[in-house]
Design a protein around this motif. Structure first.
Motif, PDB file in Angstrom:
ATOM      1  N   THR A   4       0.829  -1.204   0.000  1.00 35.70           N
ATOM      2  CA  THR A   4       0.000   0.000   0.000  1.00 35.70           C
ATOM      3  C   THR A   4       0.862   1.252   0.000  1.00 35.70           C
ATOM      4  O   THR A   4       0.609   2.186  -0.760  1.00 35.70           O
ATOM      5  N   ALA A   5       1.879   1.270   0.830  1.00 38.40           N
ATOM      6  CA  ALA A   5       2.785   2.422   0.873  1.00 38.40           C
ATOM      7  C   ALA A   5       3.502   2.596  -0.457  1.00 38.40           C
ATOM      8  O   ALA A   5       3.667   3.718  -0.938  1.00 38.40           O
ATOM      9  N   ILE A  21       9.076  -2.940  -7.913  1.00 41.18           N
ATOM     10  CA  ILE A  21       8.081  -3.626  -7.092  1.00 41.18           C
ATOM     11  C   ILE A  21       8.717  -4.495  -6.015  1.00 41.18           C
ATOM     12  O   ILE A  21       8.151  -4.649  -4.934  1.00 41.18           O
ATOM     13  N   ASP A  22       9.897  -5.055  -6.277  1.00 38.50           N
ATOM     14  CA  ASP A  22      10.552  -5.903  -5.279  1.00 38.50           C
ATOM     15  C   ASP A  22      10.688  -5.133  -3.973  1.00 38.50           C
ATOM     16  O   ASP A  22      11.259  -4.054  -3.930  1.00 38.50           O
ATOM     17  N   MET A  23      10.150  -5.698  -2.917  1.00 39.69           N
ATOM     18  CA  MET A  23      10.150  -5.023  -1.628  1.00 39.69           C
ATOM     19  C   MET A  23      11.252  -5.596  -0.756  1.00 39.69           C
ATOM     20  O   MET A  23      11.139  -6.716  -0.248  1.00 39.69           O
ATOM     21  N   ALA A  41       1.654  -4.483 -10.166  1.00 39.74           N
ATOM     22  CA  ALA A  41       1.741  -3.842 -11.481  1.00 39.74           C
ATOM     23  C   ALA A  41       0.337  -3.508 -11.968  1.00 39.74           C
ATOM     24  O   ALA A  41       0.101  -2.437 -12.555  1.00 39.74           O
ATOM     25  N   HIS A  42      -0.601  -4.402 -11.729  1.00 44.19           N
ATOM     26  CA  HIS A  42      -1.980  -4.186 -12.157  1.00 44.19           C
ATOM     27  C   HIS A  42      -2.640  -3.059 -11.347  1.00 44.19           C
ATOM     28  O   HIS A  42      -3.434  -2.284 -11.889  1.00 44.19           O
ATOM     29  N   ALA A  43      -2.317  -2.949 -10.079  1.00 43.43           N
ATOM     30  CA  ALA A  43      -2.926  -1.962  -9.201  1.00 43.43           C
ATOM     31  C   ALA A  43      -2.282  -0.577  -9.307  1.00 43.43           C
ATOM     32  O   ALA A  43      -2.836   0.391  -8.796  1.00 43.43           O
ATOM     33  N   ALA A  44      -1.145  -0.494  -9.966  1.00 39.28           N
ATOM     34  CA  ALA A  44      -0.440   0.791 -10.078  1.00 39.28           C
ATOM     35  C   ALA A  44      -1.326   1.803 -10.807  1.00 39.28           C
ATOM     36  O   ALA A  44      -2.035   1.449 -11.744  1.00 39.28           O
ATOM     37  N   PRO A  45      -1.277   3.069 -10.356  1.00 40.45           N
ATOM     38  CA  PRO A  45      -2.143   4.103 -10.965  1.00 40.45           C
ATOM     39  C   PRO A  45      -1.810   4.372 -12.410  1.00 40.45           C
ATOM     40  O   PRO A  45      -0.786   4.152 -12.907  1.00 40.45           O
TER      41      PRO A  45
END
Length: 45
Positions: A4-5, A21-23, A41-45
């Motif tokens: 989320t952050a 994306i790798d956290m 990737a799908h949720a990215a704005p």
């Protein structure tokens, strides 16, 4: 919470790469990193 952050920190219209994306610091033993990356990737704005 890290996901989320991460999503909130992206600029409008940004398409994050797999490396973005790798956290770091999050260790998952379930082996679903490919699905997590795809979801972010799908949720990215």
């Amino acid at each position: 919470m890290s996901a989320t952050a991460f999503l909130k920190s992206l600029p409008e219209g940004a398409q994050p790469t797999a490396a973005d994306i790798d956290m770091d610091g999050n260790i998952c033993r379930c082996g679903t990193y490919a699905r997590i990356r795809a979801g972010l990737a799908h949720a990215a704005p």
